[in-house]
Design a protein around this motif. Sequence first.
Motif, PDB file in Angstrom:
ATOM      1  N   ILE A   1       0.819  -1.211   0.000  1.00  0.00           N
ATOM      2  CA  ILE A   1       0.000   0.000   0.000  1.00  0.00           C
ATOM      3  C   ILE A   1       0.855   1.264   0.000  1.00  0.00           C
ATOM      4  CG2 ILE A   1      -1.872  -1.208   1.180  1.00  0.00           C
ATOM      5  CD1 ILE A   1      -1.208   0.399   3.672  1.00  0.00           C
ATOM      6  N   ASP A   2       2.168   1.105   0.246  1.00  0.00           N
ATOM      7  CA  ASP A   2       3.070   2.255   0.181  1.00  0.00           C
ATOM      8  C   ASP A   2       3.490   2.563  -1.253  1.00  0.00           C
ATOM      9  OD1 ASP A   2       3.064   2.411   2.989  1.00  0.00           O
ATOM     10  OD2 ASP A   2       4.653   0.920   3.127  1.00  0.00           O
TER      11      ASP A   2
ATOM     12  N   ASP B   1      -2.988   3.226  -5.623  1.00  0.00           N
ATOM     13  CA  ASP B   1      -4.310   3.838  -5.748  1.00  0.00           C
ATOM     14  C   ASP B   1      -4.835   3.777  -7.184  1.00  0.00           C
ATOM     15  OD1 ASP B   1      -3.910   4.377  -3.098  1.00  0.00           O
ATOM     16  OD2 ASP B   1      -4.317   6.515  -3.230  1.00  0.00           O
TER      17      ASP B   1
ATOM     18  N   ALA C   1      -7.592   0.208   2.303  1.00  0.00           N
ATOM     19  CA  ALA C   1      -6.183  -0.145   2.568  1.00  0.00           C
ATOM     20  C   ALA C   1      -5.752   0.492   3.876  1.00  0.00           C
ATOM     21  CB  ALA C   1      -5.298   0.333   1.425  1.00  0.00           C
ATOM     22  N   ALA C   2      -5.387  -0.338   4.845  1.00  0.00           N
ATOM     23  CA  ALA C   2      -5.026   0.148   6.180  1.00  0.00           C
ATOM     24  C   ALA C   2      -3.561  -0.130   6.482  1.00  0.00           C
ATOM     25  CB  ALA C   2      -5.902  -0.522   7.235  1.00  0.00           C
ATOM     26  N   GLU C   3      -2.928   0.784   7.206  1.00  0.00           N
ATOM     27  CA  GLU C   3      -1.555   0.562   7.662  1.00  0.00           C
ATOM     28  C   GLU C   3      -1.499  -0.608   8.637  1.00  0.00           C
ATOM     29  OE1 GLU C   3       1.408   1.922   7.077  1.00  0.00           O
ATOM     30  OE2 GLU C   3       0.723   3.378   5.589  1.00  0.00           O
TER      31      GLU C   3
ATOM     32  N   SER D   1      -4.764  -5.062   5.042  1.00  0.00           N
ATOM     33  CA  SER D   1      -4.057  -4.491   6.184  1.00  0.00           C
ATOM     34  C   SER D   1      -2.569  -4.811   6.060  1.00  0.00           C
ATOM     35  CB  SER D   1      -4.622  -5.055   7.490  1.00  0.00           C
ATOM     36  OG  SER D   1      -4.186  -4.308   8.597  1.00  0.00           O
TER      37      SER D   1
ATOM     38  N   THR E   1      -1.060  -9.264  -0.248  1.00  0.00           N
ATOM     39  CA  THR E   1      -0.467  -7.934  -0.111  1.00  0.00           C
ATOM     40  C   THR E   1       1.016  -7.923  -0.490  1.00  0.00           C
ATOM     41  OG1 THR E   1       0.109  -8.310   2.208  1.00  0.00           O
ATOM     42  CG2 THR E   1      -2.066  -7.364   1.764  1.00  0.00           C
TER      43      THR E   1
ATOM     44  N   ARG F   1      -9.921   3.479  -0.240  1.00  0.00           N
ATOM     45  CA  ARG F   1      -9.903   4.337   0.941  1.00  0.00           C
ATOM     46  C   ARG F   1      -8.654   4.019   1.751  1.00  0.00           C
ATOM     47  NH1 ARG F   1     -14.266   3.394  -2.335  1.00  0.00           N
ATOM     48  NH2 ARG F   1     -16.268   3.969  -1.394  1.00  0.00           N
ATOM     49  N   ARG F   2      -8.047   5.043   2.295  1.00  0.00           N
ATOM     50  CA  ARG F   2      -6.816   4.861   3.071  1.00  0.00           C
ATOM     51  C   ARG F   2      -7.086   5.011   4.550  1.00  0.00           C
ATOM     52  NH1 ARG F   2      -1.794   3.450   0.805  1.00  0.00           N
ATOM     53  NH2 ARG F   2      -1.739   4.078  -1.375  1.00  0.00           N
ATOM     54  N   ARG F   3      -6.471   4.132   5.341  1.00  0.00           N
ATOM     55  CA  ARG F   3      -6.563   4.233   6.796  1.00  0.00           C
ATOM     56  C   ARG F   3      -5.139   4.165   7.365  1.00  0.00           C
ATOM     57  NH1 ARG F   3     -10.820   5.548   5.243  1.00  0.00           N
ATOM     58  NH2 ARG F   3     -12.798   4.446   5.514  1.00  0.00           N
ATOM     59  N   THR F   4      -4.791   5.110   8.213  1.00  0.00           N
ATOM     60  CA  THR F   4      -3.450   5.138   8.778  1.00  0.00           C
ATOM     61  C   THR F   4      -3.489   4.725  10.251  1.00  0.00           C
ATOM     62  OG1 THR F   4      -3.714   7.488   9.287  1.00  0.00           O
ATOM     63  CG2 THR F   4      -2.621   6.910   7.228  1.00  0.00           C
TER      64      THR F   4
END
Length: 201
Positions: A2-3, A8, A30-32, A129, A161, A198-201
């Motif tokens: 996701i980095d 995206d 996508a969550a950290e 995740s 992932t 959607r991004r979640r940090t």
Amino acid sequence: MIDDPKFDEAVEQAVKRIEKRTDAEIVVVAAERSGHYRDVQMWIGGGCTLAMLAALFYAPIDLHPIGALVEVAIAFPFFSWLAGHRAVLHFVTRASRQNAQVRMFAEAEFVREAVHGTPNHTGVLVYASALERRVEVILDLGLAGRVATGELAPALSTLTTTSVDAFVAGLEGLGDVLAAHAPHTAESDAVDLPDAPRRRT
């Protein structure tokens, strides 16, 4: 994964392609990480600090007590911070805990993103995740009754992932299964949730 700056755009385009073939409405989150692991960080920080303190007692040097206190005061936050690194937490945390937290947060995102709100209940949440290196897929009731778990399993096994390309390929595989059981109709054009992840940090 996701980095990766390509994530995206690649995911958004994949979702657009899939939704042209199926009534399913796909939402990617996508969550950290899924939740915190502060207790794990504290245990590691405390354990490493105690080990360092024990080493100081047996070290062949004279250390003033105030110096020892300063060392401990610095060491604990440092080791706790170091233990918060994604790779460290992934390695030291039990798989059962990681699985449970990913599932719990995926279920929360299913509601948060209103994936259940499509008219025919054809929403699909794909929750990735990074820390746990896991992907959780939740189908709404309108699809869960049409797609057998056994048919979905091969597609889910490729949804990883490890890289952007692997994740997109897994999405396409999921799309093939959904298209076979819920092919695109004109009715699905009335529902259009955003395709970008959607991004979640």
